[in-house]
Enzyme design. Structure first.
Site, short mmCIF file in Angstrom:
data_model
loop_
_atom_site.label_atom_id
_atom_site.label_comp_id
_atom_site.label_asym_id
_atom_site.label_seq_id
_atom_site.Cartn_x
_atom_site.Cartn_y
_atom_site.Cartn_z
N TRP A 112 -1.86 5.26 -10.31
CA TRP A 112 -1.23 4.01 -9.91
C TRP A 112 -1.65 2.91 -10.88
O TRP A 112 -2.84 2.76 -11.18
CB TRP A 112 -1.66 3.67 -8.48
CG TRP A 112 -1.11 2.41 -7.93
CD1 TRP A 112 0.19 1.99 -7.97
CD2 TRP A 112 -1.84 1.40 -7.25
NE1 TRP A 112 0.30 0.77 -7.34
CE2 TRP A 112 -0.91 0.38 -6.88
CE3 TRP A 112 -3.18 1.24 -6.89
CZ2 TRP A 112 -1.29 -0.76 -6.17
CZ3 TRP A 112 -3.56 0.10 -6.19
CH2 TRP A 112 -2.60 -0.89 -5.85
N ASP A 161 -8.59 7.62 -2.66
CA ASP A 161 -7.62 6.58 -2.36
C ASP A 161 -6.55 7.24 -1.49
O ASP A 161 -5.81 8.09 -1.97
CB ASP A 161 -7.01 6.01 -3.65
CG ASP A 161 -6.06 4.85 -3.38
OD1 ASP A 161 -5.53 4.27 -4.35
OD2 ASP A 161 -5.82 4.51 -2.19
N LYS A 190 2.29 2.00 3.77
CA LYS A 190 3.44 2.93 3.77
C LYS A 190 3.61 3.62 5.11
O LYS A 190 4.70 3.65 5.65
CB LYS A 190 3.26 4.00 2.69
CG LYS A 190 2.64 3.54 1.40
CD LYS A 190 3.56 2.63 0.61
CE LYS A 190 3.05 2.41 -0.78
NZ LYS A 190 1.88 1.55 -0.87
#
Lengths: 484, 464
Positions: B192, B273, B309
């Site tokens: 990311w 993560d 999300k």
């Protein structure tokens, strides 16, 4: 070489991590919560309470929430809401009719309340003025120092509070401002100074602004109490307007924690005045970048509440009333204090019942508590001078109590406050004010020497100072240097 | 990041300022009007100050003259370009925000319910403690590690509420900087985009380990293991718990075991993560299996969570940082230091998102409903993958193996397209994606799969 079986016996990675010293302000609340005493009082954190000691959700906040489409936030709406918040907040602090607003000569970004806004600015300052320092008033909110220290910007102090008179040490302040190197960054509290409640007068602000102009200092305002200090949002921004008149390009950290009671939602704005729109865009892009690596963006819920309140005329009107001190009632208070007109809580209620009945008036209640507390101490024939309780402004009272007295108040009377003797007036109610006055009287009047101590050397010198401050006096108040 | 923070106070930049604007220096505020010239005089010019007479002194040069525009964010830039496009067949496969089949943003039903409950409750808005809402911290750790996990029972987890994944990662980065001075974080190549920015700003050095193999459009497992082995002992290895962003390529359970072996061997610290728990397979528990496996081995683990999300709470910024320690004493100390880092950053975290998550995860009925919605969302993505794969296979006669579309997991897919091919996707087909070849399947509908397949096939074969 370690395998699963020996893992559990291995030392922890974290053996060298020592327990952090507790934050002085939240430590007070924690100690308070742990105390089983039924009549304990929390005068630590600066969060508004009503006369029942309960937190208050403002009516304007409820109305704003009802109008917001619950959790229906598209990304585009988020952006629009953020822009709206910044725009409205800038109007609030700089004045709707100011040229800065009309010409859009400001960069602005939503921030995580006042702390977040200060932090963004500190990071920005470090990035573009890596060698600079920050000048903080002595004393100031304890977290200011943490914030600039975290970004490796060294801090200095300028004299502010005069412990003897419990008021502004104006000559020393001007001296320190003059002696600072040209082009220094200064942090200023435009109203309701935290923790002292001592503010410069308008005339003093004009002189400070003049001197800043000569020295080309950068004024950074921490605006945590606009509307909450006097009840008038315009009046509370006077210092900023004075600086604007003088053509300073300032920076502002705004918080809506207190004046809208939105503490837990973390809503604030950082704005930086600049030459033109182009520069505003550049600064915005930099601020955005800084915030993106820290937390992305602030939460939309708080942003949408505040932007609704500020942009909806009906709801804004409700808000203004809720913080407001009415001219009549504020005049009445000053009239009473001026002429030593003693009144008790019931008389006041009778006199102003018609006005006060209609609205929750936060600043009024705070002011009322100041008067009542002072009066109670005077009735007890305390040998000390308690005028500062009503002279000081805003949520806090810098009581002048020393650490020993604060400790006694906690241990003997279950009254909690920060070690510097700062009292959050919001924690004082009609029910506990007499108990509080009695307790303060007990811990201060018992000792003949207490009077001397109280008035001259109220604060212990913190030897954990890494940077020397301006001036040479060793007995200056050090309320800001708490155990950290 | 789905939500943009930009708050542009100004509308559009003017190409040039009129001389009037430049010369203008007159301010009229209240009853004091001052006139001064906005000249470029020496700002350090000193004069003697007597009251307010010296107004004609130093000019008002901004101290921020030298500041340049920061480069635009590559991911959000895609959305902006998409918005500007008027083509009717345009498709936004840029940012990883879930969309329905109708390509509308989706607010989960459980979130609406929880929000309504909160509104009715009328709770206060007081400051949370620095570490966040206690109820939230409890449920978030249980969600990740399992409620019965011994590490929770033994109070060996330091959990602090953070501002979504980003904020939680930043807290951990600051902790690493403070207590592991000089230690490196290893991040996957690719990862990311914001990971490296976070570590840069936190002043934590980082380097990359091989991850994506363009030849197979799959995992370069040997490269990954070799690079982790080669890292200096005591490095922090950043791992995506599930649904790797941007590739969609996850290690298999066996591969995870090997990764854990190597990390233990080299005395590294695993740093997870977890931004998509529930979004990968549809099962919240299954998606946490990699983290749980490391913890079960007795390893000390750092794990950052995000509810952006899986609960669609992008804009509310809710997440957590968890540090699993070998003792409860260590956990207490670590927690205190995380708090110390948070205080000068934002004092205490925002309350709203935390209350929503706490009420959903803490209520059996709502939690069950969430599980169902999670399955539905992940299911839609899996359906779309299937349809895309079918379209690609049937339309492309070259024999290229498109099965990676099915093997990859989560919101994203690494198509293997290079930059020129991505440009073709955008310029010719009005398909917006990031230049690394990543498409967000969350932004794809079944109806558009065939069109996308055409675009991909054309770009792959006809552009180099």
């Amino acid at each position: 070489m370690s395998t699963a079986s020996t893992c559990a016996t291995r030392c922890s990675w974290w053996d060298h991590v020592t327990p952090a010293l507790k934050d002085p302000i939240s430590a007070v609340t924690q100690a308070f919560l742990a105390d089983p005493c039924p009549y304990k009082i929390n005068l630590g954190v600066g969060a508004y309470r009503d006369d029942e000691g309960k937190p208050v959700v403002l009516q304007c906040v409820r109305e704003a929430e009802a109008k917001i489409e619950a959790s229906n936030f598209l990304e585009s709406t988020s952006t629009a809401l953020s822009s709206k918040l910044v725009e409205e907040s800038a109007k609030l602090v700089y004045g709707e009719d100011s040229d800065v607003i009309k010409e859009k000569r400001f960069a602005g970004i939503p921030a995580l309340s006042g702390t977040g806004a200060c932090r963004l600015f500190a990071e920005f300052q470090k990035r573009f003025y890596p060698e600079s320092r920050i000048y903080l008033p002595d004393p100031t909110w304890s977290n200011h120092r943490n914030i600039w220290r975290e970004v490796h910007v060294p801090d200095r102090t300028f004299r502010y509070y005069h412990p003897d008179s419990k008021s502004l040490n104006f000559m020393a302040l001007m001296d320190d401002v003059k002696n600072a190197p040209d082009g220094s960054f200064f942090l200023l509290h435009p109203c309701a100074h935290n923790p002292t409640g001592v503010d410069p007068t308008d005339e003093q602000w004009r002189e400070i602004s003049s001197l800043f102009k000569v020295k080309n200092h950068f004024p950074f305002f921490d605006v945590a109490y606009q509307g909450f200090a006097s009840g008038d949002v315009e009046g509370d921004a006077k210092a900023i307007r004075i600086f604007l008149e003088d053509g300073h390009s300032i920076g502002c950290a705004q918080s809506f924690s207190k004046n809208m009671g939105l503490y837990g939602h973390r809503v604030g704005v950082l704005s930086v005045l600049c030459n033109d729109k182009i520069q505003a865009m550049a600064i915005n892009s930099q601020l955005q970048q800084i915030s993106r690596t820290m937390y992305g963006s602030p939460p939309i819920h708080g942003i949408s509440i505040v932007s609704k309140i500020l942009s909806d005329p009906d709801i804004k009107a409700i808000w203004l009333k809720e913080v407001k001190v009415y001219l009549v009632s504020s005049f009445f208070f000053r009239f009473c204090t001026l002429f030593d007109f003693h009144y008790y809580k019931d008389d006041w209620t009778d006199s102003l019942s018609i006005i006060s009945k209609c609205y929750k008036v936060m600043a009024t209640r705070i002011h009322r508590m100041r008067v009542i507390l002072r009066e109670a101490l005077e009735r007890l024939e305390s040998p000390l001078n308690w005028q500062h309780i009503t002279n000081q402004v805003g949520m806090f009272c810098f009581s002048g109590l020393n650490r020993a007295e604060v400790y006694l108040l906690e241990k003997e009377f279950h009254i909690y406050m920060t070690p510097d003797g700062r009292i959050s007036m919001a924690g004082v109610t009609t029910k506990n004010v007499d108990y509080l006055a009695n307790a303060i009287h007990e811990v201060t009047a018992c000792d003949q020497d207490a009077k001397i101590l109280h008035n001259t050397d109220a604060y212990k010198i913190n030897t954990d100072i890494r940077f020397t401050s301006l001036g040479t006096s060793k007995t200056r108040a050090r309320g800001m240097n708490l155990a950290l | 990041m789905a939500s943009s923070v930009l708050s542009l106070a100004s509308a559009t930049p003017s190409a040039s300022l009129s001389s009037h604007e430049i010369e203008k220096g007159k301010l009229n505020l209240g009853n004091s009007s001052l006139c001064f010239k906005k000249e470029k005089t020496n700002p350090f010019m000193k004069t003697k100050s007597v009251g307010r007479i010296s107004m004609a002194v130093a000019s008002n040069v901004s101290r921020f003259e030298a500041i340049t525009m920061a480069p635009p964010d590559p991911i959000l830039g895609v959305s902006e370009a998409f918005k500007a496009d008027n083509h009717e067949l345009k498709l936004n496969l840029g940012v990883g925000a879930y969309r329905t089949e109708e390509l509308q943003p989706y607010v989960l039903d459980v979130v609406k319910k929880a929000d309504k409950l909160l509104l009715e409750k009328g709770e206060n808005r007081e400051y949370l403690p620095i570490e966040g809402l206690a109820a939230f911290n409890k449920v978030t750790a249980e969600l990740l590690f399992g409620a019965d996990n011994p590490v929770i029972k033994q109070q060996r987890v330091a959990t602090v509420q953070g501002l979504s994944g980003t904020g939680s990662l930043r807290l951990a980065a600051a902790l690493i900087e403070r207590y592991f001075s000089g230690a490196k974080v290893l991040i996957s190549s690719p990862t990311w985009g914001n990971h490296k920015n976070i570590f840069n700003d936190a002043r934590v050095p980082w380097s990359e380990y091989r991850y994506y193999d363009p030849k197979t459009v799959g995992l370069d497992f040997e490269g990954m293991i070799a690079d982790i082995k080669a890292a200096p002992e005591g490095s922090f290895i950043l791992l995506h718990g599930c649904a790797h962003n941007p590739t969609g390529i996850d290690p298999t359970p066996e591969q995870w075991e090997t990764i854990a072996d190597v990390i233990q061997e080299k005395n590294h610290i695993p740093f997870f993560d977890i931004a998509y728990q529930g979004f990968a397979s549809g099962s919240l528990d299954a998606d946490a299996s990699s983290v749980r496996m490391f913890v079960a081995r007795g390893m000390e683990v750092i794990a950052a969570q995000s509810y952006s999300k899986n609960l669609g709470l992008y804009a509310e910024r809710i997440g957590a940082i968890n540090v699993v320690c070998s003792s409860s004493d260590a956990a207490a100390r670590v927690k205190s230091q995380l708090k110390r880092i948070a205080r000068p950053m934002y004092s205490n975290p925002p309350v709203h998102g935390a209350r929503i998550v706490a009420s959903i995860v803490g209520d059996a009925t709502l939690f069950k409903e969430w599980n169902a919605e999670m399955e539905m969302m992940a299911g839609r993505i899996m359906n779309v993958r299937q349809k895309l794969f079918d379209s690609l296979s049937s339309k492309d006669k070259s024999g290229k193996d498109w099965s990676f579309v099915l093997k990859q997991i989560g919101m994203f897919s690494f198509t293997g397209l290079n930059k020129a091919q991505c440009d073709n996707m955008t310029n010719k087909w009005h398909v917006y994606m990031t230049k690394d070849g990543r498409i967000s399947l969350a932004g794809l509908s079944l109806a558009k799969c065939e069109y996308l397949a055409d675009a991909i096939i054309d770009s792959y074969h006809n552009v180099s």
